[in-house]
Design an enzyme around this catalytic site. Sequence first.
Site, mmCIF file in Angstrom:
data_model
loop_
_atom_site.group_PDB
_atom_site.id
_atom_site.type_symbol
_atom_site.label_atom_id
_atom_site.label_comp_id
_atom_site.label_asym_id
_atom_site.label_seq_id
_atom_site.Cartn_x
_atom_site.Cartn_y
_atom_site.Cartn_z
ATOM 1 N N ARG A 281 3.210 -6.672 9.136
ATOM 2 C CA ARG A 281 2.482 -5.631 9.889
ATOM 3 C C ARG A 281 2.978 -5.554 11.330
ATOM 4 N NH1 ARG A 281 -3.671 -7.145 7.837
ATOM 5 N NH2 ARG A 281 -3.561 -6.160 5.771
ATOM 6 N N GLU B 253 -9.773 -10.352 -7.294
ATOM 7 C CA GLU B 253 -8.934 -9.171 -7.058
ATOM 8 C C GLU B 253 -7.789 -9.068 -8.067
ATOM 9 O OE1 GLU B 253 -7.673 -9.754 -3.016
ATOM 10 O OE2 GLU B 253 -9.647 -9.263 -2.195
ATOM 11 N N LYS C 97 0.838 -1.200 0.000
ATOM 12 C CA LYS C 97 0.000 0.000 0.000
ATOM 13 C C LYS C 97 0.877 1.257 0.000
ATOM 14 C CE LYS C 97 -3.651 -2.501 2.492
ATOM 15 N NZ LYS C 97 -4.627 -2.455 3.591
ATOM 16 N N ASN D 244 -1.421 -0.304 7.133
ATOM 17 C CA ASN D 244 -0.860 -1.609 7.503
ATOM 18 C C ASN D 244 -0.047 -2.262 6.397
ATOM 19 O OD1 ASN D 244 -2.839 -2.419 5.797
ATOM 20 N ND2 ASN D 244 -4.171 -3.288 7.372
ATOM 21 N N HIS E 252 -1.701 -5.571 1.465
ATOM 22 C CA HIS E 252 -2.945 -6.327 1.248
ATOM 23 C C HIS E 252 -2.592 -7.731 0.811
ATOM 24 C CE1 HIS E 252 -6.879 -7.575 -0.116
ATOM 25 N NE2 HIS E 252 -6.252 -8.074 -1.173
ATOM 26 N N THR F 121 -5.214 -8.129 10.958
ATOM 27 C CA THR F 121 -5.781 -6.848 10.527
ATOM 28 C C THR F 121 -5.648 -5.789 11.621
ATOM 29 O OG1 THR F 121 -7.375 -8.089 9.203
ATOM 30 C CG2 THR F 121 -7.858 -5.747 9.602
ATOM 31 N N TYR G 258 -12.323 -3.120 -2.885
ATOM 32 C CA TYR G 258 -12.814 -3.067 -1.497
ATOM 33 C C TYR G 258 -14.335 -3.075 -1.420
ATOM 34 C CZ TYR G 258 -8.107 -2.376 0.415
ATOM 35 O OH TYR G 258 -6.799 -2.558 0.801
ATOM 36 N N ARG H 251 -1.167 -14.475 4.039
ATOM 37 C CA ARG H 251 -1.977 -13.805 5.069
ATOM 38 C C ARG H 251 -1.241 -13.814 6.402
ATOM 39 N NH1 ARG H 251 -6.529 -10.738 4.515
ATOM 40 N NH2 ARG H 251 -7.391 -11.594 6.432
HETATM 41 O O1 CDP Z 1 -6.398 -6.291 5.015
HETATM 42 P P1 CDP Z 1 -7.170 -7.331 5.814
HETATM 43 O O2 CDP Z 1 -7.774 -8.405 4.942
HETATM 44 O O3 CDP Z 1 -6.350 -7.877 6.948
HETATM 45 O O4 CDP Z 1 -8.371 -6.547 6.529
HETATM 46 P P2 CDP Z 1 -9.867 -6.231 6.051
HETATM 47 O O5 CDP Z 1 -10.777 -6.536 7.188
HETATM 48 O O6 CDP Z 1 -10.140 -6.872 4.728
HETATM 49 O O7 CDP Z 1 -9.845 -4.645 5.867
HETATM 50 C C1 CDP Z 1 -9.311 -4.029 4.712
HETATM 51 C C2 CDP Z 1 -8.478 -2.854 5.143
HETATM 52 O O8 CDP Z 1 -9.310 -1.861 5.751
HETATM 53 C C3 CDP Z 1 -7.421 -3.155 6.206
HETATM 54 O O9 CDP Z 1 -6.252 -3.725 5.673
HETATM 55 C C4 CDP Z 1 -7.177 -1.776 6.784
HETATM 56 O O10 CDP Z 1 -6.322 -1.006 5.934
HETATM 57 C C5 CDP Z 1 -8.592 -1.179 6.780
HETATM 58 N N1 CDP Z 1 -9.284 -1.344 8.072
HETATM 59 C C6 CDP Z 1 -9.303 -0.292 8.990
HETATM 60 O O11 CDP Z 1 -8.733 0.767 8.720
HETATM 61 N N2 CDP Z 1 -9.932 -0.432 10.202
HETATM 62 C C7 CDP Z 1 -10.556 -1.586 10.524
HETATM 63 N N3 CDP Z 1 -11.164 -1.691 11.703
HETATM 64 C C8 CDP Z 1 -10.549 -2.660 9.615
HETATM 65 C C9 CDP Z 1 -9.905 -2.519 8.390
HETATM 66 MG MG MG Z 2 -9.287 -8.275 3.475
#
Ligand code: CDP
Ligand code: MG
Length: 155
Positions: A103, A127, A10, A113, A116, A92, A50, A86
Amino acid sequence: MHQRTLLIIKPDGVFRGLTGEIIARIEKTGFKIIAMKLVKVSKEQAAKHYEEHFGRDYYNRLIDFILSGPCVAMIVEGPYVIKKMRKMAGKTLAEEREPGSVRGDMSVNNLFNLLHSSDSPENAERELSIFFNEDEILDYETAADRYWYWEGQER
Ligand code: CDP
Ligand code: MG
């Protein structure tokens, strides 16, 4: 099980000069980077990528963030690569991130973070097609292939 997955470094990773370190971690695993480019993500690509987060309280921040600078998009291939990447990316939520993960080692914020990583085979294929055409995906042999695909080995 042979899979491919979409990874995106990112804008925080690019701005902080961490692309080399993150790519090095991926290469060392023996997984194969079969497509890679520096991209300025478009609004349309961000919205598609997203789409499952639309309506969440962080959605607008997330879209603004991903549009805020260049990203490095990659397709990585190998056995069980989705789950493994992952884990390498880390959890996350910042408070749950393990040291040793990208991360956990390099970011402390829920939004910013660094990386992705697709979370399922279906999402990976959906994706990666947002960012790459099939003719940008390369087929080649690495030295690590010898060990990943040794005849008769479990994978
Ligand atoms: O990236 P990941 O799959 O771990 O998390 P996600 O639940 O798919 O969320 C996508 C992205 O949204 C995250 O990587 C964060 O950048 C953001 N996010 C956030 O800012 N605050 C949260 N509570 C959850 C996600
Ligand atoms: Mg995700």
